[in-house]
Write a protein that holds these residues in place. Structure first.
Motif, PDB file in Angstrom:
ATOM      1  N   SER A 147       0.488  -1.206   0.025  1.00 32.93           N
ATOM      2  CA  SER A 147      -0.164  -0.009  -0.019  1.00 32.93           C
ATOM      3  C   SER A 147       0.938   1.181  -0.179  1.00 32.93           C
ATOM      4  N   GLN A 186       1.062   4.069  -3.050  1.00 28.40           N
ATOM      5  CA  GLN A 186       0.643   5.645  -2.835  1.00 28.40           C
ATOM      6  C   GLN A 186       2.014   6.202  -2.729  1.00 28.40           C
ATOM      7  N   ASP A 239       4.435   6.680  -1.007  1.00 24.75           N
ATOM      8  CA  ASP A 239       4.941   7.093   0.562  1.00 24.75           C
ATOM      9  C   ASP A 239       6.324   6.588   0.793  1.00 24.75           C
TER      10      ASP A 239
END
Length: 183
Positions: free
Chosen positions: A153, A157, A159
């Motif tokens: 995830s 994203q 990140d």
């Protein structure tokens, strides 16, 4: 090509693809490796793995293309299926393939090179960590799959910090599961 071969920068083998020499190969090949690693060896390998995978995940989150993230997603989904009813060896290889793709798509030559050599050289320690955990708990630890999901995830994203932390936490959690055997 002949100049690169003569300089030792390419490896050419009959019937195989010609490949670049990994720039860290000589350094890593001088590190000790054991076919039957001790628990302390496994502990040390997992500590280094936490560092390598954290950096790889951060770089991948920042640098991987959408197409590369899709490739990692595909491998992540395959890994989820393989972790259900397969041998420890198949599970370990599936886990490693997921992490190797992350390193590859980090687009950081040092991280990708070190990861490739590290995983190949210390697979027996990585396998032993999973084997000991499965023998101790009788199942795949419940937090492993959600941790892989967190890593993916964060990559999806883009990140960097979340990817680094999730990857580091994942390996250190695996390492903590071996604490029982070190007592």
């Amino acid at each position: 090509m002949s100049e690169l071969l003569a300089a030792g920068l390419l490896i050419k083998q009959q019937g195989r693809l010609t490949r670049l020499v990994n720039p860290l190969e000589s350094v890593v090949l001088n590190l000790p490796v054991k076919a039957e690693p001790t628990l302390n060896d496994v502990w040390d390998v997992l500590e280094l793995r936490a560092f390598i995978e954290s950096v790889a995940a951060g770089c991948c989150a920042e640098n991987a293309s959408k197409k590369q993230i899709a490739i990692i997603r595909s491998e992540f989904e395959k890994m989820q299926l393989r972790s259900q009813k397969n041998t420890t060896l198949i599970r370990a290889k599936a886990d490693l393939q997921f992490h190797m793709l992350i390193a590859k798509y980090s687009h950081n030559l040092v991280v990708a090179s070190l990861s490739e050599l590290f995983y190949n050289r210390y697979f027996s320690s990585i396998y032993k960590a999973l084997d000991l955990t499965l023998k101790r708990y009788g199942r795949y630890p419940e937090r492993i799959n959600p941790q892989h999901q967190q890593i993916f995830s964060a990559l999806e994203q883009g990140d960097r910090l979340a990817a680094q932390e999730a990857a580091r936490e994942h390996v250190l959690y695996t390492r903590s599961l071996l604490a029982f055997a070190r007592q």
